[in-house]
Design a protein around this motif. Structure first.
Motif, PDB file in Angstrom:
ATOM      1  N   GLN A  22     113.912  38.777 132.405  1.00  0.00           N
ATOM      2  CA  GLN A  22     113.774  40.223 132.353  1.00  0.00           C
ATOM      3  C   GLN A  22     113.843  40.844 133.748  1.00  0.00           C
ATOM      4  OE1 GLN A  22     113.745  41.925 129.268  1.00  0.00           O
ATOM      5  NE2 GLN A  22     114.387  39.811 128.875  1.00  0.00           N
ATOM      6  N   ARG A  23     113.486  40.087 134.752  1.00  0.00           N
ATOM      7  CA  ARG A  23     113.607  40.569 136.128  1.00  0.00           C
ATOM      8  C   ARG A  23     115.084  40.742 136.495  1.00  0.00           C
ATOM      9  NH1 ARG A  23     108.507  38.591 139.532  1.00  0.00           N
ATOM     10  NH2 ARG A  23     107.018  38.492 137.818  1.00  0.00           N
ATOM     11  N   GLN A  24     115.891  39.780 136.094  1.00  0.00           N
ATOM     12  CA  GLN A  24     117.330  39.883 136.333  1.00  0.00           C
ATOM     13  C   GLN A  24     117.920  41.085 135.586  1.00  0.00           C
ATOM     14  OE1 GLN A  24     118.071  35.654 135.143  1.00  0.00           O
ATOM     15  NE2 GLN A  24     119.331  35.620 136.982  1.00  0.00           N
ATOM     16  N   ARG A  25     117.507  41.241 134.352  1.00  0.00           N
ATOM     17  CA  ARG A  25     117.989  42.351 133.535  1.00  0.00           C
ATOM     18  C   ARG A  25     117.577  43.692 134.132  1.00  0.00           C
ATOM     19  NH1 ARG A  25     116.021  43.340 127.293  1.00  0.00           N
ATOM     20  NH2 ARG A  25     117.378  45.119 126.776  1.00  0.00           N
ATOM     21  N   LEU A  26     116.364  43.747 134.673  1.00  0.00           N
ATOM     22  CA  LEU A  26     115.872  44.979 135.288  1.00  0.00           C
ATOM     23  C   LEU A  26     116.736  45.379 136.481  1.00  0.00           C
ATOM     24  CD1 LEU A  26     113.712  47.177 135.482  1.00  0.00           C
ATOM     25  CD2 LEU A  26     112.310  45.577 136.817  1.00  0.00           C
ATOM     26  N   VAL A  27     117.101  44.433 137.306  1.00  0.00           N
ATOM     27  CA  VAL A  27     117.957  44.719 138.461  1.00  0.00           C
ATOM     28  C   VAL A  27     119.319  45.226 138.006  1.00  0.00           C
ATOM     29  CG1 VAL A  27     119.148  43.711 140.449  1.00  0.00           C
ATOM     30  CG2 VAL A  27     116.769  43.090 139.968  1.00  0.00           C
ATOM     31  N   GLN A  28     119.874  44.607 136.984  1.00  0.00           N
ATOM     32  CA  GLN A  28     121.184  45.039 136.470  1.00  0.00           C
ATOM     33  C   GLN A  28     121.127  46.474 135.952  1.00  0.00           C
ATOM     34  OE1 GLN A  28     121.814  41.976 133.564  1.00  0.00           O
ATOM     35  NE2 GLN A  28     122.464  40.443 135.070  1.00  0.00           N
ATOM     36  N   LEU A  29     120.063  46.818 135.237  1.00  0.00           N
ATOM     37  CA  LEU A  29     119.904  48.182 134.729  1.00  0.00           C
ATOM     38  C   LEU A  29     119.743  49.175 135.871  1.00  0.00           C
ATOM     39  CD1 LEU A  29     117.478  47.650 131.713  1.00  0.00           C
ATOM     40  CD2 LEU A  29     119.860  48.402 131.598  1.00  0.00           C
ATOM     41  N   ALA A  30     118.954  48.800 136.875  1.00  0.00           N
ATOM     42  CA  ALA A  30     118.724  49.693 138.006  1.00  0.00           C
ATOM     43  C   ALA A  30     120.021  49.986 138.745  1.00  0.00           C
ATOM     44  CB  ALA A  30     117.694  49.080 138.946  1.00  0.00           C
ATOM     45  N   ARG A  31     120.855  48.985 138.877  1.00  0.00           N
ATOM     46  CA  ARG A  31     122.140  49.205 139.552  1.00  0.00           C
ATOM     47  C   ARG A  31     123.074  50.057 138.698  1.00  0.00           C
ATOM     48  NH1 ARG A  31     124.207  45.019 143.853  1.00  0.00           N
ATOM     49  NH2 ARG A  31     122.266  44.676 144.985  1.00  0.00           N
ATOM     50  N   LYS A  32     123.045  49.853 137.407  1.00  0.00           N
ATOM     51  CA  LYS A  32     123.908  50.618 136.515  1.00  0.00           C
ATOM     52  C   LYS A  32     123.532  52.096 136.502  1.00  0.00           C
ATOM     53  CE  LYS A  32     125.346  50.981 131.657  1.00  0.00           C
ATOM     54  NZ  LYS A  32     125.244  50.363 130.297  1.00  0.00           N
ATOM     55  N   TYR A  33     122.209  52.380 136.515  1.00  0.00           N
ATOM     56  CA  TYR A  33     121.742  53.760 136.370  1.00  0.00           C
ATOM     57  C   TYR A  33     121.202  54.353 137.672  1.00  0.00           C
ATOM     58  CZ  TYR A  33     122.183  53.353 131.287  1.00  0.00           C
ATOM     59  OH  TYR A  33     122.674  53.194 130.000  1.00  0.00           O
ATOM     60  N   ASN A  34     121.437  53.698 138.788  1.00  0.00           N
ATOM     61  CA  ASN A  34     121.015  54.205 140.100  1.00  0.00           C
ATOM     62  C   ASN A  34     119.515  54.493 140.139  1.00  0.00           C
ATOM     63  OD1 ASN A  34     121.324  55.071 142.776  1.00  0.00           O
ATOM     64  ND2 ASN A  34     121.634  57.203 142.155  1.00  0.00           N
ATOM     65  N   VAL A  35     118.729  53.494 139.768  1.00  0.00           N
ATOM     66  CA  VAL A  35     117.273  53.604 139.744  1.00  0.00           C
ATOM     67  C   VAL A  35     116.692  52.883 140.961  1.00  0.00           C
ATOM     68  CG1 VAL A  35     115.164  53.144 138.446  1.00  0.00           C
ATOM     69  CG2 VAL A  35     117.311  53.556 137.224  1.00  0.00           C
ATOM     70  N   LEU A  36     115.808  53.539 141.682  1.00  0.00           N
ATOM     71  CA  LEU A  36     115.053  52.876 142.733  1.00  0.00           C
ATOM     72  C   LEU A  36     113.853  52.196 142.081  1.00  0.00           C
ATOM     73  CD1 LEU A  36     114.453  52.324 145.745  1.00  0.00           C
ATOM     74  CD2 LEU A  36     113.085  54.432 145.733  1.00  0.00           C
ATOM     75  N   VAL A  37     113.770  50.876 142.183  1.00  0.00           N
ATOM     76  CA  VAL A  37     112.668  50.110 141.603  1.00  0.00           C
ATOM     77  C   VAL A  37     111.693  49.741 142.715  1.00  0.00           C
ATOM     78  CG1 VAL A  37     112.002  48.045 140.327  1.00  0.00           C
ATOM     79  CG2 VAL A  37     114.189  49.188 139.817  1.00  0.00           C
ATOM     80  N   VAL A  38     110.504  50.308 142.673  1.00  0.00           N
ATOM     81  CA  VAL A  38     109.464  49.978 143.647  1.00  0.00           C
ATOM     82  C   VAL A  38     108.479  49.033 142.977  1.00  0.00           C
ATOM     83  CG1 VAL A  38     107.693  50.850 145.198  1.00  0.00           C
ATOM     84  CG2 VAL A  38     109.733  52.227 144.751  1.00  0.00           C
ATOM     85  N   CYS A  39     108.502  47.786 143.412  1.00  0.00           N
ATOM     86  CA  CYS A  39     107.625  46.764 142.835  1.00  0.00           C
ATOM     87  C   CYS A  39     106.365  46.640 143.678  1.00  0.00           C
ATOM     88  CB  CYS A  39     108.337  45.407 142.792  1.00  0.00           C
ATOM     89  SG  CYS A  39     109.799  45.368 141.749  1.00  0.00           S
TER      90      CYS A  39
END
Length: 283
Positions: free
Chosen positions: A182-199
């Motif tokens: 799910q971490r890999q999937r999260l990165v892919q989604l963030a790149r697709k939708y231009n999301v800044l993910v702050v962990c």
């Protein structure tokens, strides 16, 4: 004893002697006047970042490079700093997604930067599996029927369309851990939708010895084993982002010594791609 009203450690756990010894040693150095009491470099000293990288490499059981580190004055400041430089409330950045439930003080930081409550969107924490990435994808598709473009390479245009605040490992307050797939999937989604993910990765190093999940970082497999040493922490979300091309980095790992040494030790770091480090280091 722990004060559960404030979530703070007992005073007898605070390493006063360690800080006294370290301070005396640092002030005794030949260049102490400049290194300790003068305005410092934007990205901190080379020695600090190199030592921090070595420490994190050991604790994370995988390589951390100093060029990916930006020192901060703690995790709360790190979050505020990233939001201030990489997002634009009520204009370019439309939504703020939060792992729900989450660390309650995070909301105030978003509000202080300029975000309004109607921009806040909760993403359920499934407790055993962490952030519900499937639900997050559904929200992104709803809010952005046409995925927004990636930010320009120009630092002045390095702004994200939305932001996600999450705690992938030992989430506060549920203690959940997001699986590696799910971490890999999260990165892919963030790149697709231009999301800044702050962990918020302040808990990654706080593991316990004994029965636990051991991760093979080469293939993401998990096995249960009993060991006298703590199991290695899961591969951080930022590590997956750093493995991909550098054209569109989307993940920041927000760390702090406040959970490792003492709450008053307001020293932290942001780990991310060099492109973001250079933007975050431009105070």
């Amino acid at each position: 004893m722990i004060n559960f009203l404030k979530g703070q450690p007992s005073s007898d756990l605070l390493p006063v002697e360690l800080f006294a010894k370290a301070t005396a040693s640092a002030l005794a150095e030949p260049d102490a006047k400049v290194d300790m009491l003068q305005y410092g470099d934007e990205l901190g000293t080379v020695e600090f970042r190199d030592n921090l990288a070595s420490f994190l490499t050991k604790e994370y059981s995988m390589a951390v490079e100093s060029r990916h580190l930006c020192p901060t004055s703690g995790a709360s400041f790190g979050l505020q700093h990233a939001l201030s430089l990489l997002t634009r409330p009520n204009s370019v950045t439309k939504y703020c997604y939060f792992q729900e439930p989450t660390y309650f003080l995070a909301f105030d930081i978003f509000r202080d930067v300029g975000y309004e409550l109607d921009q806040f969107v909760g993403v359920p924490d499934t407790q055993n599996q962490g952030l519900d990435v499937g639900y997050f994808e559904t929200m992104l598709a709803k809010h952005f029927p046409v995925p927004p473009p990636a930010p320009s390479n120009d630092n002045d245009s390095l702004v994200y369309s939305s932001v996600l605040y999450c705690v992938p490992t030992y989430a506060n307050p549920t203690g959940s851990i997001l699986p590696e797939s799910q971490r890999q999937r999260l990165v892919q989604l963030a790149r697709k939708y231009n999301v800044l993910v702050v962990c918020d990765d302040v808990y990654d190093i706080l593991t316990f010895a004994g029965q636990g999940a051991t991760t093979n970082h080469s293939n993401g497999d998990h096995t249960n084993q009993t060991s006298s040493s703590p199991p290695p922490p899961p591969k951080r979300v930022v590590a997956y982002d750093l493995e991909l091309d550098s054209a569109h980095p989307v993940v920041i790992s927000n760390g702090s010594f406040s959970k490792l040494l003492a709450p008053g030790c307001r020293v932290g770091w942001l780990e991310c791609h060099e492109k973001l480090v250079q933007r975050l280091g431009a105070w």
